[in-house]
Design an enzyme around this catalytic site. Structure first.
Site, PDB file in Angstrom:
ATOM      1  N   TRP A 100      -5.917   0.333 -13.131  1.00 24.67           N
ATOM      2  CA  TRP A 100      -4.996  -0.793 -12.714  1.00 24.67           C
ATOM      3  C   TRP A 100      -5.680  -1.918 -12.080  1.00 24.67           C
ATOM      4  O   TRP A 100      -5.289  -2.859 -12.502  1.00 24.67           O
ATOM      5  CB  TRP A 100      -4.143  -0.345 -11.586  1.00 24.67           C
ATOM      6  CG  TRP A 100      -3.266   1.082 -12.140  1.00 24.67           C
ATOM      7  CD1 TRP A 100      -3.243   2.249 -11.466  1.00 24.67           C
ATOM      8  CD2 TRP A 100      -2.230   0.830 -13.223  1.00 24.67           C
ATOM      9  NE1 TRP A 100      -2.337   3.012 -12.342  1.00 24.67           N
ATOM     10  CE2 TRP A 100      -1.973   2.345 -13.426  1.00 24.67           C
ATOM     11  CE3 TRP A 100      -1.944  -0.212 -14.028  1.00 24.67           C
ATOM     12  CZ2 TRP A 100      -0.815   2.913 -14.203  1.00 24.67           C
ATOM     13  CZ3 TRP A 100      -1.120   0.264 -15.249  1.00 24.67           C
ATOM     14  CH2 TRP A 100      -0.587   1.762 -15.400  1.00 24.67           C
ATOM     15  N   ASP A 167      -2.641  -4.447  -4.492  1.00 25.29           N
ATOM     16  CA  ASP A 167      -1.576  -3.800  -5.157  1.00 25.29           C
ATOM     17  C   ASP A 167      -1.481  -2.269  -4.308  1.00 25.29           C
ATOM     18  O   ASP A 167      -2.422  -1.406  -4.311  1.00 25.29           O
ATOM     19  CB  ASP A 167      -2.029  -3.302  -6.623  1.00 25.29           C
ATOM     20  CG  ASP A 167      -1.436  -2.326  -7.497  1.00 25.29           C
ATOM     21  OD1 ASP A 167      -0.374  -1.970  -7.127  1.00 25.29           O
ATOM     22  OD2 ASP A 167      -1.627  -2.217  -8.684  1.00 25.29           O
ATOM     23  N   LYS A 191       6.829   4.786  -7.605  1.00 28.10           N
ATOM     24  CA  LYS A 191       5.966   5.573  -7.028  1.00 28.10           C
ATOM     25  C   LYS A 191       6.148   5.997  -5.538  1.00 28.10           C
ATOM     26  O   LYS A 191       5.936   7.148  -5.170  1.00 28.10           O
ATOM     27  CB  LYS A 191       4.476   4.999  -7.067  1.00 28.10           C
ATOM     28  CG  LYS A 191       3.977   4.658  -8.466  1.00 28.10           C
ATOM     29  CD  LYS A 191       3.075   5.287  -9.104  1.00 28.10           C
ATOM     30  CE  LYS A 191       2.802   4.981 -10.484  1.00 28.10           C
ATOM     31  NZ  LYS A 191       2.221   3.617 -10.598  1.00 28.10           N
TER      32      LYS A 191
END
Ligand SMILES: *Cc1c(COP(=O)(O)O)cnc(C)c1O
Length: 354
Positions: A100, A167, A191
């Protein structure tokens, strides 16, 4: 049979939230209309958006500190480029802790110079880099607090005079942090907060307006702030369901209460991974995530037996990400301690069989 959902994302949400969300799809607040067929400018929906934004600031303890809350679209992946579009004038620093952050770096390079301040690529990202020096003169420093794929998590955060961008897609609302250390936090909802379709952005407004480039309206944080996340039609179902989850969390006692439960779940599973010779942990012990636990079988030959046992126990979503292999147990906020207990029982049963 009761299912135990360890899926990495989209993932488990509280039953109560699913129930209320499905009721609202049929009839919102007794209005006789569905949540998804009313105007986003209606009194009912405006109140939902406001409530969701207030809950975010309240749970993160960021009220009155100059932060704005946005519910955007395009996922965390859109934030990879939006962050750079809005904040990168010349040079930004990135910590590379896996897929990511790597993707975030790729997008940022379209807008300016990227300094990879630290990286754990040499060990396929099974640890969090340490001992790096953060250069001065950065437009911002970006990191990924929890590495969903590898099961690593920052326990301490770098200090820098540049705005800190994080993030937090896979661990927001899971542990107590001083969130005011961050100038921009983003997280895809799917999530730990709600269904896919919306992305939470919490941003300190004062960091904006410093780049010289022109920014398209849909990608401009300031435009969304000025329009209170209603520049265009927001993803009403995702925002509503996220609001329900935040309310659920608040009623539970907030982040401190859920952190205690999350620690218990992680401890239970990691002690089994450490003590059971059939399994090997993937992530470096000091950097292990309390959200995603990665592990392998010591002997590949046991895979079929283990997979069958998992299925029989109603355990879902335990396959590791393709870039790591093995297994990954995601233990997001809504997963119960009981479900982790069921997994641990299967693992110790494996030890007896092996
Ligand atoms: C899942 C995930 C993403 C990607 O999110 P999308 O909403 O699918 O774009 C980004 N970062 C982290 C840490 C993730 O876990």
């Amino acid at each position: 049979m009761k299912k135990h959902n360890f899926s990495a994302g989209p993932c488990i949400l509280p039953k109560d939230v699913l129930l209320k969300a499905s009721e609202a799809v049929m009839d919102l607040n007794g209005s006789g209309l569905s949540l998804i067929e009313i105007s986003h400018r209606s009194k009912d929906f405006v109140a939902i958006m406001e409530r969701a934004r207030t809950l975010v600031l309240e749970l993160l303890q960021l009220e009155g500190k100059g932060y704005q809350v946005l519910f955007l679209q395009g996922g965390a992946s859109m934030q990879f480029l939006m962050v750079a579009y809005n904040l990168l004038e010349t040079k930004a620093g990135y910590l590379n802790t896996g897929t990511w952050s790597d993707k975030a770096i790729k997008e940022a390079k379209l807008f300016g110079e990227v300094v990879e301040v630290g990286s754990s690529k040499d060990e396929n990202f099974n640890y969090i880099p340490k001992g790096y020096a953060v250069p001065s003169g950065l437009d911002f420093l970006h990191l990924t607090s929890n590495n969903t794929i590898y099961g690593t998590q920052f326990k301490k955060f770098p200090t820098t005079d540049a705005p800190l961008v994080c993030d937090m897609s896979s661990d927001i609302f899971s542990r107590v942090l001083d969130f005011s250390k961050f100038d921009l936090i983003y997280a895809g909802a799917q999530k730990n907060m709600g269904p896919a379709g919306t992305t939470l952005v919490v941003i300190k407004e004062e960091i904006l307006g410093k780049v010289s480039r022109k920014i398209p309206s849909m990608l401009d944080y300031q435009v969304h702030i000025n329009k209170e996340s209603m520049f265009n039609t927001p993803p009403v179902f995702a925002v509503y369901t996220s609001m329900l989850t935040l309310e659920w969390l608040k009623n539970l006692g907030g982040i401190a209460a859920i952190e205690e439960l999350n620690e218990k779940k992680a401890q239970l599973l990691y002690s089994e991974i450490d003590l059971n010779p059939v399994f090997e942990g993937y992530a470096n012990k000091n950097d292990r995530s309390i959200m995603n636990a990665t592990f392998n079988l010591a002997e590949e030959g046991l895979k079929e037996t283990f997979d069958t046992m998992l299925k029989e126990a109603g355990i879902n979503g335990l396959n590791g990400h393709r870039s790591v292999g093995g297994y990954r147990a995601s233990m997001y906020n809504a997963l119960s301690l009981e479900s982790v207990g069921v997994l641990v029982d299967v693992m110790s049963e494996m030890e007896r069989k092996a």
